[in-house]
Design a protein around this motif. Sequence first.
Motif, PDB file in Angstrom:
ATOM      1  N   SER A  65       1.448   0.312  -0.902  1.00  0.00           N
ATOM      2  CA  SER A  65       1.436  -0.948  -0.151  1.00  0.00           C
ATOM      3  C   SER A  65       2.346  -0.856   1.072  1.00  0.00           C
ATOM      4  N   HIS A  66       3.432  -0.094   0.959  1.00  0.00           N
ATOM      5  CA  HIS A  66       4.332   0.069   2.106  1.00  0.00           C
ATOM      6  C   HIS A  66       3.660   0.901   3.205  1.00  0.00           C
ATOM      7  N   ARG A  67       2.845   1.865   2.801  1.00  0.00           N
ATOM      8  CA  ARG A  67       2.061   2.621   3.775  1.00  0.00           C
ATOM      9  C   ARG A  67       1.110   1.681   4.536  1.00  0.00           C
ATOM     10  N   THR A  68       0.503   0.735   3.805  1.00  0.00           N
ATOM     11  CA  THR A  68      -0.362  -0.254   4.442  1.00  0.00           C
ATOM     12  C   THR A  68       0.420  -1.077   5.456  1.00  0.00           C
ATOM     13  N   HIS A  69       1.643  -1.423   5.095  1.00  0.00           N
ATOM     14  CA  HIS A  69       2.506  -2.171   6.018  1.00  0.00           C
ATOM     15  C   HIS A  69       2.739  -1.392   7.308  1.00  0.00           C
ATOM     16  N   HIS A  70       3.076  -0.114   7.197  1.00  0.00           N
ATOM     17  CA  HIS A  70       3.340   0.685   8.388  1.00  0.00           C
ATOM     18  C   HIS A  70       2.081   0.889   9.230  1.00  0.00           C
ATOM     19  N   GLN A  71       0.959   1.064   8.580  1.00  0.00           N
ATOM     20  CA  GLN A  71      -0.277   1.308   9.325  1.00  0.00           C
ATOM     21  C   GLN A  71      -0.777   0.063  10.056  1.00  0.00           C
ATOM     22  N   ALA A 127      12.691 -12.956  -3.478  1.00  0.00           N
ATOM     23  CA  ALA A 127      11.227 -12.938  -3.556  1.00  0.00           C
ATOM     24  C   ALA A 127      10.648 -11.612  -4.045  1.00  0.00           C
ATOM     25  N   TYR A 128      11.384 -10.522  -3.902  1.00  0.00           N
ATOM     26  CA  TYR A 128      10.785  -9.201  -4.088  1.00  0.00           C
ATOM     27  C   TYR A 128      10.128  -8.991  -5.453  1.00  0.00           C
ATOM     28  N   PRO A 129      10.780  -9.316  -6.578  1.00  0.00           N
ATOM     29  CA  PRO A 129      10.098  -9.101  -7.857  1.00  0.00           C
ATOM     30  C   PRO A 129       8.786  -9.864  -7.975  1.00  0.00           C
ATOM     31  N   PHE A 130       8.741 -11.072  -7.404  1.00  0.00           N
ATOM     32  CA  PHE A 130       7.513 -11.868  -7.438  1.00  0.00           C
ATOM     33  C   PHE A 130       6.445 -11.250  -6.543  1.00  0.00           C
ATOM     34  N   TYR A 131       6.877 -10.693  -5.412  1.00  0.00           N
ATOM     35  CA  TYR A 131       5.936  -9.999  -4.529  1.00  0.00           C
ATOM     36  C   TYR A 131       5.322  -8.794  -5.242  1.00  0.00           C
ATOM     37  N   LEU A 132       6.128  -8.044  -5.991  1.00  0.00           N
ATOM     38  CA  LEU A 132       5.595  -6.892  -6.714  1.00  0.00           C
ATOM     39  C   LEU A 132       4.524  -7.318  -7.718  1.00  0.00           C
ATOM     40  N   TRP A 133       4.729  -8.455  -8.348  1.00  0.00           N
ATOM     41  CA  TRP A 133       3.781  -8.908  -9.356  1.00  0.00           C
ATOM     42  C   TRP A 133       2.522  -9.520  -8.749  1.00  0.00           C
ATOM     43  N   SER A 134       2.657 -10.288  -7.662  1.00  0.00           N
ATOM     44  CA  SER A 134       1.490 -11.040  -7.198  1.00  0.00           C
ATOM     45  C   SER A 134       1.318 -11.093  -5.690  1.00  0.00           C
ATOM     46  N   ARG A 135       2.080 -10.283  -4.936  1.00  0.00           N
ATOM     47  CA  ARG A 135       2.014 -10.230  -3.478  1.00  0.00           C
ATOM     48  C   ARG A 135       2.363 -11.583  -2.859  1.00  0.00           C
ATOM     49  N   SER A 136       1.950 -11.786  -1.609  1.00  0.00           N
ATOM     50  CA  SER A 136       2.320 -12.980  -0.854  1.00  0.00           C
ATOM     51  C   SER A 136       1.225 -14.034  -0.956  1.00  0.00           C
ATOM     52  N   GLY A 138      -1.864 -16.148  -0.173  1.00  0.00           N
ATOM     53  CA  GLY A 138      -3.037 -15.776   0.610  1.00  0.00           C
ATOM     54  C   GLY A 138      -3.544 -14.384   0.321  1.00  0.00           C
ATOM     55  N   LYS A 139      -2.785 -13.609  -0.464  1.00  0.00           N
ATOM     56  CA  LYS A 139      -3.203 -12.254  -0.833  1.00  0.00           C
ATOM     57  C   LYS A 139      -3.243 -12.136  -2.349  1.00  0.00           C
ATOM     58  N   GLU A 140      -4.100 -11.264  -2.848  1.00  0.00           N
ATOM     59  CA  GLU A 140      -4.242 -11.066  -4.281  1.00  0.00           C
ATOM     60  C   GLU A 140      -3.891  -9.638  -4.650  1.00  0.00           C
ATOM     61  N   GLY A 141      -3.568  -9.434  -5.936  1.00  0.00           N
ATOM     62  CA  GLY A 141      -3.297  -8.095  -6.420  1.00  0.00           C
ATOM     63  C   GLY A 141      -1.886  -7.956  -6.927  1.00  0.00           C
ATOM     64  N   SER A 142      -1.641  -6.867  -7.649  1.00  0.00           N
ATOM     65  CA  SER A 142      -0.333  -6.578  -8.210  1.00  0.00           C
ATOM     66  C   SER A 142      -0.011  -5.105  -8.005  1.00  0.00           C
ATOM     67  N   PRO A 163      -3.422  -0.786 -11.697  1.00  0.00           N
ATOM     68  CA  PRO A 163      -4.156   0.288 -11.001  1.00  0.00           C
ATOM     69  C   PRO A 163      -5.472  -0.185 -10.388  1.00  0.00           C
ATOM     70  N   TYR A 164      -6.024  -1.295 -10.912  1.00  0.00           N
ATOM     71  CA  TYR A 164      -7.305  -1.797 -10.417  1.00  0.00           C
ATOM     72  C   TYR A 164      -7.126  -2.912  -9.384  1.00  0.00           C
ATOM     73  N   SER A 165      -5.904  -3.116  -8.939  1.00  0.00           N
ATOM     74  CA  SER A 165      -5.650  -4.099  -7.893  1.00  0.00           C
ATOM     75  C   SER A 165      -6.347  -3.676  -6.605  1.00  0.00           C
ATOM     76  N   ASN A 166      -6.723  -4.669  -5.786  1.00  0.00           N
ATOM     77  CA  ASN A 166      -7.383  -4.346  -4.511  1.00  0.00           C
ATOM     78  C   ASN A 166      -6.420  -3.736  -3.496  1.00  0.00           C
ATOM     79  N   LEU A 167      -5.163  -3.580  -3.883  1.00  0.00           N
ATOM     80  CA  LEU A 167      -4.209  -2.833  -3.059  1.00  0.00           C
ATOM     81  C   LEU A 167      -4.537  -1.348  -3.017  1.00  0.00           C
ATOM     82  N   PHE A 168      -5.254  -0.859  -4.056  1.00  0.00           N
ATOM     83  CA  PHE A 168      -5.379   0.581  -4.243  1.00  0.00           C
ATOM     84  C   PHE A 168      -6.835   1.015  -4.259  1.00  0.00           C
ATOM     85  N   SER A 169      -7.054   2.256  -3.817  1.00  0.00           N
ATOM     86  CA  SER A 169      -8.383   2.856  -3.892  1.00  0.00           C
ATOM     87  C   SER A 169      -8.562   3.486  -5.277  1.00  0.00           C
TER      88      SER A 169
END
Length: 380
Positions: free
Chosen positions: A132-138, A177-186, A188-192, A196-202
């Motif tokens: 997810s941090h790579r997504t942030h940088h990109q 906020a960080y632990p909550f972000y890890l569990w459920s993101r921000s 307007g966004k979904e995923g954890s 492994p099946y979160s839409n954060l990941f391929s």
Amino acid sequence: MVQAQPLQHVGNGAGKEDQAYSDPSAPPPFKIANIRAAIPKHCWEKNTLRSLSYVLRDVLVVTALVAAAIGFNSWFFWPLYWPAQGTMFWALFGLGHDCGHGSFSNSPLLNSIVGHILHSSILVPYHGWRISHRTHHQNHGHVEKDESWVPLTEKVYKNLDNMTRMMRFTLPFPIFAYPFYLWSRSPGKEGSHFNPYSNLFSPGERRDVLTSTLCWGIMLSVLLYLSLTMGPLFMLKLYGVPYLIFVMWLDFVTYLHHHGYKQKLPWYRGQEWSYLRGGLTTVDRDYGWINNIHHDIGTHVIHHLFPQIPHYHLIEATKAAKAVLGKYYREPQKSGPLPLHLIKYLLHSISQDHFVSDSGDIVYYQTDSQLHKDSWTQSN
């Protein structure tokens, strides 16, 4: 459609430099290749032994603090231990952060091993966060595609309940906020970051994410076992409070990397966004004595543009790049021994930077003047 921004800090000249200073969204007159060429070649070199020496240093300090806390276990020592150990947890995160970028060493295996050990020890799922941090940088500076402290659009913001709005924009809640972000993101966004099946990941990243989640689970199990054997109150003092201080550091620093500059900075959409323009909206910060402890993570602009550069070369690389960046580089305010001056920027930004427009390719944060009035009315 472009949302206009009132000009601030307008210079006397009419050149591009003055335009850039008054309008931070103005396209830069240089390319990222020009910045890269200005940075000395040795700044790109990774020294594995040097990187490992920082790990050894930090682990020794963490271990010494734990030993001292167990040895003293007294009311006068705990208030000294908590901020020191919490800051060291933050330092461990910084080294794991280098592993995630591949700037720790040229060995992906070593980066993964060290990253898992460091991040799992502070309850961060290494691969889940790394991806997810790579997504942030990109996508830095992109309203919809960014990942870290991404702005809420007006529509998303207005659909939040009053309690969520208050929690997000009233200190001290945002810096936990960080632990909550890890569990459920921000919002307007979904995923954890743990799923492994979160839409954060391929699909190809699922095994890595599962590995990190298992490592996180092992660390949590160890902490629960120690709580049973040493007592939950003692473990709260030994690990729990430092962990919370680490979370405060992480949210405080990462928020100020992208918010709270004295001049409002843009966010982009569509064809107005580019990797370079997005990267130039990040902000360097000076943390005084903490700079060395947390591995110069406040030297953030060049890190965002070139995350492959090891942290111990960032200061030199930034100095070299300034000749190209000109006024597009915003010199950080110098800190005293402790970065107390940054608190005012955090307070001001939290009170002013609430949402961005639903439309427009260049947008700036807007303020909900009724936020705290509505929250107060709702709570009474």
